[in-house]
Design an enzyme around this catalytic site. Structure first.
Site, PDB file in Angstrom:
ATOM      1  N   GLY A   1      98.520 -15.359 -19.293  1.00  0.00           N
ATOM      2  CA  GLY A   1      98.098 -15.255 -17.896  1.00  0.00           C
ATOM      3  C   GLY A   1      98.750 -16.230 -16.953  1.00  0.00           C
ATOM      4  O   GLY A   1      98.074 -16.797 -16.085  1.00  0.00           O
ATOM      5  N   THR A   2     100.069 -16.419 -17.101  1.00  0.00           N
ATOM      6  CA  THR A   2     100.745 -17.292 -16.145  1.00  0.00           C
ATOM      7  C   THR A   2     102.061 -16.659 -15.720  1.00  0.00           C
ATOM      8  O   THR A   2     102.745 -16.008 -16.495  1.00  0.00           O
ATOM      9  CB  THR A   2     100.961 -18.717 -16.721  1.00  0.00           C
ATOM     10  OG1 THR A   2     101.574 -19.542 -15.723  1.00  0.00           O
ATOM     11  CG2 THR A   2     101.801 -18.692 -17.972  1.00  0.00           C
TER      12      THR A   2
ATOM     13  N   LEU B   1      99.598  -9.747 -17.907  1.00  0.00           N
ATOM     14  CA  LEU B   1      99.393  -8.414 -17.321  1.00  0.00           C
ATOM     15  C   LEU B   1     100.721  -7.740 -16.999  1.00  0.00           C
ATOM     16  O   LEU B   1     100.861  -6.520 -17.091  1.00  0.00           O
ATOM     17  CB  LEU B   1      98.546  -8.548 -16.046  1.00  0.00           C
ATOM     18  CG  LEU B   1      97.985  -7.250 -15.448  1.00  0.00           C
ATOM     19  CD1 LEU B   1      97.020  -6.597 -16.448  1.00  0.00           C
ATOM     20  CD2 LEU B   1      97.279  -7.511 -14.128  1.00  0.00           C
TER      21      LEU B   1
ATOM     22  N   HIS C   1      96.666 -29.777 -14.866  1.00  0.00           N
ATOM     23  CA  HIS C   1      96.720 -29.838 -13.395  1.00  0.00           C
ATOM     24  C   HIS C   1      95.427 -30.296 -12.772  1.00  0.00           C
ATOM     25  O   HIS C   1      95.204 -30.099 -11.584  1.00  0.00           O
ATOM     26  CB  HIS C   1      97.121 -28.463 -12.833  1.00  0.00           C
ATOM     27  CG  HIS C   1      98.548 -28.129 -13.097  1.00  0.00           C
ATOM     28  ND1 HIS C   1      99.029 -26.841 -13.037  1.00  0.00           N
ATOM     29  CD2 HIS C   1      99.608 -28.894 -13.469  1.00  0.00           C
ATOM     30  CE1 HIS C   1     100.319 -26.849 -13.313  1.00  0.00           C
ATOM     31  NE2 HIS C   1     100.692 -28.071 -13.599  1.00  0.00           N
TER      32      HIS C   1
ATOM     33  N   ARG D   1      86.636 -23.470  -3.890  1.00  0.00           N
ATOM     34  CA  ARG D   1      86.924 -23.021  -5.271  1.00  0.00           C
ATOM     35  C   ARG D   1      85.922 -23.635  -6.253  1.00  0.00           C
ATOM     36  O   ARG D   1      85.529 -23.012  -7.235  1.00  0.00           O
ATOM     37  CB  ARG D   1      88.368 -23.359  -5.605  1.00  0.00           C
ATOM     38  CG  ARG D   1      89.335 -22.487  -4.788  1.00  0.00           C
ATOM     39  CD  ARG D   1      90.765 -22.898  -4.965  1.00  0.00           C
ATOM     40  NE  ARG D   1      91.178 -22.750  -6.356  1.00  0.00           N
ATOM     41  CZ  ARG D   1      92.236 -23.365  -6.866  1.00  0.00           C
ATOM     42  NH1 ARG D   1      92.957 -24.177  -6.097  1.00  0.00           N
ATOM     43  NH2 ARG D   1      92.583 -23.188  -8.117  1.00  0.00           N
TER      44      ARG D   1
HETATM   45  C1  BV8 Z   1     106.217 -32.200 -11.057  1.00  0.00           C
HETATM   46  C2  BV8 Z   1      96.889 -27.314  -8.789  1.00  0.00           C
HETATM   47  C3  BV8 Z   1     107.515 -34.151 -11.238  1.00  0.00           C
HETATM   48  C4  BV8 Z   1      95.513 -26.882  -9.115  1.00  0.00           C
HETATM   49  C5  BV8 Z   1      99.104 -26.521  -9.198  1.00  0.00           C
HETATM   50  C6  BV8 Z   1     112.598 -26.674  -9.507  1.00  0.00           C
HETATM   51  C7  BV8 Z   1     112.648 -26.781 -10.884  1.00  0.00           C
HETATM   52  C8  BV8 Z   1     111.671 -27.462 -11.583  1.00  0.00           C
HETATM   53  C9  BV8 Z   1     110.594 -28.025 -10.913  1.00  0.00           C
HETATM   54  C10 BV8 Z   1     110.545 -27.886  -9.551  1.00  0.00           C
HETATM   55  C11 BV8 Z   1     111.540 -27.240  -8.839  1.00  0.00           C
HETATM   56  N1  BV8 Z   1     111.208 -27.308  -7.526  1.00  0.00           N
HETATM   57  C12 BV8 Z   1     110.028 -27.962  -7.389  1.00  0.00           C
HETATM   58  C13 BV8 Z   1     109.635 -28.318  -8.611  1.00  0.00           C
HETATM   59  C14 BV8 Z   1     108.451 -29.025  -8.961  1.00  0.00           C
HETATM   60  C15 BV8 Z   1     107.199 -28.181  -8.820  1.00  0.00           C
HETATM   61  C16 BV8 Z   1     107.395 -26.711  -9.054  1.00  0.00           C
HETATM   62  O1  BV8 Z   1     107.449 -26.253 -10.194  1.00  0.00           O
HETATM   63  N2  BV8 Z   1     107.477 -25.949  -7.948  1.00  0.00           N
HETATM   64  C17 BV8 Z   1     107.630 -24.511  -8.057  1.00  0.00           C
HETATM   65  C18 BV8 Z   1     106.972 -23.839  -6.836  1.00  0.00           C
HETATM   66  C19 BV8 Z   1     109.133 -24.193  -8.140  1.00  0.00           C
HETATM   67  N3  BV8 Z   1     106.302 -28.707  -9.817  1.00  0.00           N
HETATM   68  C20 BV8 Z   1     105.581 -29.799  -9.535  1.00  0.00           C
HETATM   69  O2  BV8 Z   1     105.593 -30.358  -8.471  1.00  0.00           O
HETATM   70  C21 BV8 Z   1     104.746 -30.355 -10.680  1.00  0.00           C
HETATM   71  N4  BV8 Z   1     105.009 -31.755 -10.780  1.00  0.00           N
HETATM   72  O3  BV8 Z   1     107.195 -31.506 -11.256  1.00  0.00           O
HETATM   73  O4  BV8 Z   1     106.244 -33.553 -11.062  1.00  0.00           O
HETATM   74  C22 BV8 Z   1     107.315 -35.596 -11.222  1.00  0.00           C
HETATM   75  C23 BV8 Z   1     108.108 -36.358 -12.062  1.00  0.00           C
HETATM   76  C24 BV8 Z   1     107.935 -37.724 -12.057  1.00  0.00           C
HETATM   77  C25 BV8 Z   1     106.996 -38.304 -11.215  1.00  0.00           C
HETATM   78  C26 BV8 Z   1     106.205 -37.519 -10.394  1.00  0.00           C
HETATM   79  C27 BV8 Z   1     106.360 -36.168 -10.371  1.00  0.00           C
HETATM   80  C28 BV8 Z   1     103.270 -30.205 -10.414  1.00  0.00           C
HETATM   81  C29 BV8 Z   1     102.898 -28.743 -10.408  1.00  0.00           C
HETATM   82  C30 BV8 Z   1     101.379 -28.621 -10.302  1.00  0.00           C
HETATM   83  C31 BV8 Z   1     101.002 -28.056  -8.971  1.00  0.00           C
HETATM   84  N5  BV8 Z   1      99.580 -27.726  -8.977  1.00  0.00           N
HETATM   85  N6  BV8 Z   1      97.815 -26.278  -9.165  1.00  0.00           N
HETATM   86  C32 BV8 Z   1      95.102 -25.684  -8.344  1.00  0.00           C
HETATM   87  O5  BV8 Z   1      95.117 -25.741  -7.095  1.00  0.00           O
HETATM   88  O6  BV8 Z   1      94.736 -24.696  -9.011  1.00  0.00           O
HETATM   89  S1  BV8 Z   1     100.136 -25.226  -9.529  1.00  0.00           S
HETATM   90  C33 BV8 Z   1      99.292 -23.736  -9.613  1.00  0.00           C
HETATM   91  O7  BV8 Z   1     100.250 -22.681  -9.730  1.00  0.00           O
HETATM   92  C34 BV8 Z   1      98.495 -23.583 -10.877  1.00  0.00           C
HETATM   93  O8  BV8 Z   1      97.919 -24.749 -11.337  1.00  0.00           O
HETATM   94  C35 BV8 Z   1      99.453 -23.050 -11.876  1.00  0.00           C
HETATM   95  O9  BV8 Z   1      99.963 -24.083 -12.665  1.00  0.00           O
HETATM   96  C36 BV8 Z   1     100.607 -22.603 -11.057  1.00  0.00           C
HETATM   97  C37 BV8 Z   1     101.069 -21.241 -11.473  1.00  0.00           C
HETATM   98  O10 BV8 Z   1     100.016 -20.383 -11.317  1.00  0.00           O
HETATM   99  P1  BV8 Z   1      99.587 -19.369 -12.501  1.00  0.00           P
HETATM  100  O11 BV8 Z   1      98.497 -20.015 -13.262  1.00  0.00           O
HETATM  101  O12 BV8 Z   1     100.765 -18.897 -13.273  1.00  0.00           O
HETATM  102  O13 BV8 Z   1      99.013 -18.226 -11.617  1.00  0.00           O
HETATM  103  P2  BV8 Z   1      99.835 -17.107 -10.846  1.00  0.00           P
HETATM  104  O14 BV8 Z   1      98.912 -16.507  -9.835  1.00  0.00           O
HETATM  105  O15 BV8 Z   1     101.155 -17.652 -10.407  1.00  0.00           O
HETATM  106  O16 BV8 Z   1     100.132 -16.030 -11.983  1.00  0.00           O
HETATM  107  C38 BV8 Z   1      99.050 -15.388 -12.622  1.00  0.00           C
HETATM  108  C39 BV8 Z   1      99.633 -14.584 -13.765  1.00  0.00           C
HETATM  109  O17 BV8 Z   1      98.567 -13.957 -14.471  1.00  0.00           O
HETATM  110  C40 BV8 Z   1     100.562 -13.470 -13.307  1.00  0.00           C
HETATM  111  O18 BV8 Z   1     101.711 -13.452 -14.124  1.00  0.00           O
HETATM  112  C41 BV8 Z   1      99.730 -12.197 -13.514  1.00  0.00           C
HETATM  113  O19 BV8 Z   1     100.535 -11.101 -13.899  1.00  0.00           O
HETATM  114  C42 BV8 Z   1      98.835 -12.600 -14.651  1.00  0.00           C
HETATM  115  N7  BV8 Z   1      97.545 -11.903 -14.673  1.00  0.00           N
HETATM  116  C43 BV8 Z   1      96.781 -11.534 -13.613  1.00  0.00           C
HETATM  117  N8  BV8 Z   1      95.657 -10.940 -14.067  1.00  0.00           N
HETATM  118  C44 BV8 Z   1      95.715 -10.964 -15.427  1.00  0.00           C
HETATM  119  C45 BV8 Z   1      96.910 -11.575 -15.812  1.00  0.00           C
HETATM  120  N9  BV8 Z   1      97.262 -11.733 -17.099  1.00  0.00           N
HETATM  121  C46 BV8 Z   1      96.405 -11.281 -18.034  1.00  0.00           C
HETATM  122  N10 BV8 Z   1      95.235 -10.675 -17.749  1.00  0.00           N
HETATM  123  C47 BV8 Z   1      94.858 -10.500 -16.465  1.00  0.00           C
HETATM  124  N11 BV8 Z   1      93.699  -9.894 -16.195  1.00  0.00           N
END
Ligand code: BV8
Length: 228
Positions: free
Chosen positions: A175-176, A202, A109, A59
Site C-alpha cells: 500500500g505505498t 492496488l 514518519h 487527522r
Molecule cells: C529525508 C508525514 C533526508 C506523516 C511524510 C529525490 C530523491 C530522493 C529523496 C528526495 C528527492 N527529493 C526530495 C527528497 C526527499 C524527500 C522525498 O522523498 N520527496 C519526494 C516528494 C520526492 N524525502 C524526505 O524529505 C524524507 N527525509 O530525505 O531526509 C535527510 C538527511 C539527513 C538529514 C536530514 C534529512 C522525509 C519524508 C517523510 C515525509 N513525511 N509523511 C504524514 O503526514 O502522514 S511522507 C507521506 O507520503 C507518507 O508518510 C508516506 O511516507 C509518503 C508516501 O505516501 P504513501 O504511504 O505511499 O501513500 P500514497 O497516497 O502516496 O500511495 C498510496 C498507495 O496505496 C498507492 O500506491 C495506492 O495505489 C495504494 N492503495 C490505495 N488503496 C489501496 C492501496 N493498496 C492496497 N489496498 C488498497 N485498498
C-alpha cells in the site's frame, strides 16, 4: 514460506485506505486544497503553524472513527506467529497496526498520537488537539509540535531499518506509491542484500520494477492471502 527466516514489511497509506483513512496521492488526496508536501515541511510550520497543527489535529481526530482492517489484522497474526525475525516499518502515522495487535513495528514518519517538543526533543502521548505554542511539561518551552517527520527531516530509527534490510530474506511492500524516499529505496537495499521482494498494492507503484513479484488488488484481500 520456504527458506524465509527474517522478514521486513513496509506499509503505506494504502493499507489504511479500507479502514477509511485517506491516502495522499489518490483521489481526494488533497487537504483543504493543500498537497501533503505543502503542509508537511518545517517551512510550512514556521510560516503557518495554525494550518499545520489543524492538518494534524483533523487527522488525529479521525482516528477515533476508524478501526483496523483485515490487512492490519493479518500482519498482527504474522507478528504473533512468525518464529523468525520480523519488522513492520510503517510510513503511516495512524495507530491501526498497534490496535490490530502488531508489536514488532516502528513508525518511520512519526505518529499522530504523539507530540514532540521542538526545544528539548521530548515526546509525549497526545490524543486531543494540539494548539500551536503549547508548552512542554519537560522544559516548559511553548514548543510542542506534531511528532511527524516532515519533508527534509530525517526519518526515525533509520539504523534499525537499515540493519533489518541488510539481514532480511524477504521484503514485502504494502500500500505505498513509492513516491517518497528513503522508504521508496528500501526494496533496492533489500535486493542488494539478496532478499526476495514482494509488492502488494492496488495498482503498480513507482517502484514496481524493482520487485521480484507484484500482486495487484486491495490490501484487505492480498495481505491475508499472503500471510495465511
Ligand atoms: C529525508 C508525514 C533526508 C506523516 C511524510 C529525490 C530523491 C530522493 C529523496 C528526495 C528527492 N527529493 C526530495 C527528497 C526527499 C524527500 C522525498 O522523498 N520527496 C519526494 C516528494 C520526492 N524525502 C524526505 O524529505 C524524507 N527525509 O530525505 O531526509 C535527510 C538527511 C539527513 C538529514 C536530514 C534529512 C522525509 C519524508 C517523510 C515525509 N513525511 N509523511 C504524514 O503526514 O502522514 S511522507 C507521506 O507520503 C507518507 O508518510 C508516506 O511516507 C509518503 C508516501 O505516501 P504513501 O504511504 O505511499 O501513500 P500514497 O497516497 O502516496 O500511495 C498510496 C498507495 O496505496 C498507492 O500506491 C495506492 O495505489 C495504494 N492503495 C490505495 N488503496 C489501496 C492501496 N493498496 C492496497 N489496498 C488498497 N485498498
Amino acid at each position: 514460506m520456504k527458506d524465509i527466516t527474517n522478514i521486513v514489511v513496509l506499509t503505506g497509506a494504502g493499507i489504511s485506505a479500507e479502514s477509511g483513512l485517506a491516502t495522499f496521492r489518490g483521489p481526494g488526496g488533497l487537504w483543504e486544497g493543500h498537497r501533503v508536501e505543502d503542509v508537511c515541511t518545517p517551512e510550512a510550520l514556521a510560516r503557518d503553524a495554525a494550518l499545520v497543527h489543524r492538518f494534524y489535529d483533523a487527522r488525529r481526530a479521525a482516528l477515533g472513527g476508524v478501526v483496523p482492517n483485515a490487512a492490519h489484522d493479518a500482519l498482527a497474526r504474522l507478528d504473533r506467529d512468525w518464529p523468525g525475525e520480523l519488522l513492520i516499518v510503517t510510513q503511516n502515522v495512524d495507530d491501526l497496526h498497534e490496535r490490530a495487535g502488531a508489536r514488532r513495528m516502528l513508525h518511520m514518519h512519526g505518529e499522530l498520537n504523539s507530540a514532540l517538543c521542538a526545544a528539548c526533543d521530548a515526546r509525549r502521548p497526545w490524543t486531543g488537539s494540539l494548539p500551536p505554542g503549547t508548552s512542554c511539561d519537560g522544559c516548559g518551552a511553548p514548543a510542542l509540535r506534531p511528532d511527524i517527520v516532515f519533508f527534509g527531516e530525517m526519518p526515525y530509527q533509520m539504523d534499525t531499518i537499515d540493519r533489518a534490510l541488510a539481514t532480511c530474506d524477504l521484503f514485502v511492500s504494502i500500500g505505498t506509491s513509492g513516491a517518497v524516499y528513503p522508504a521508496a529505496g528500501f526494496v533496492q537495499t533489500a535486493r542488494y542484500h539478496g532478499a526476495a521482494t514482494l509488492e502488494l498494492n492496488l495498482e503498480p507503484s513507482a517502484g514496481s520494477g524493482w520487485f521480484g513479484e507484484t500482486r495487484l488488488g486491495p490490501a484487505s484481500e492480498l495481505v491475508p492471502a499472503w500471510v495465511d
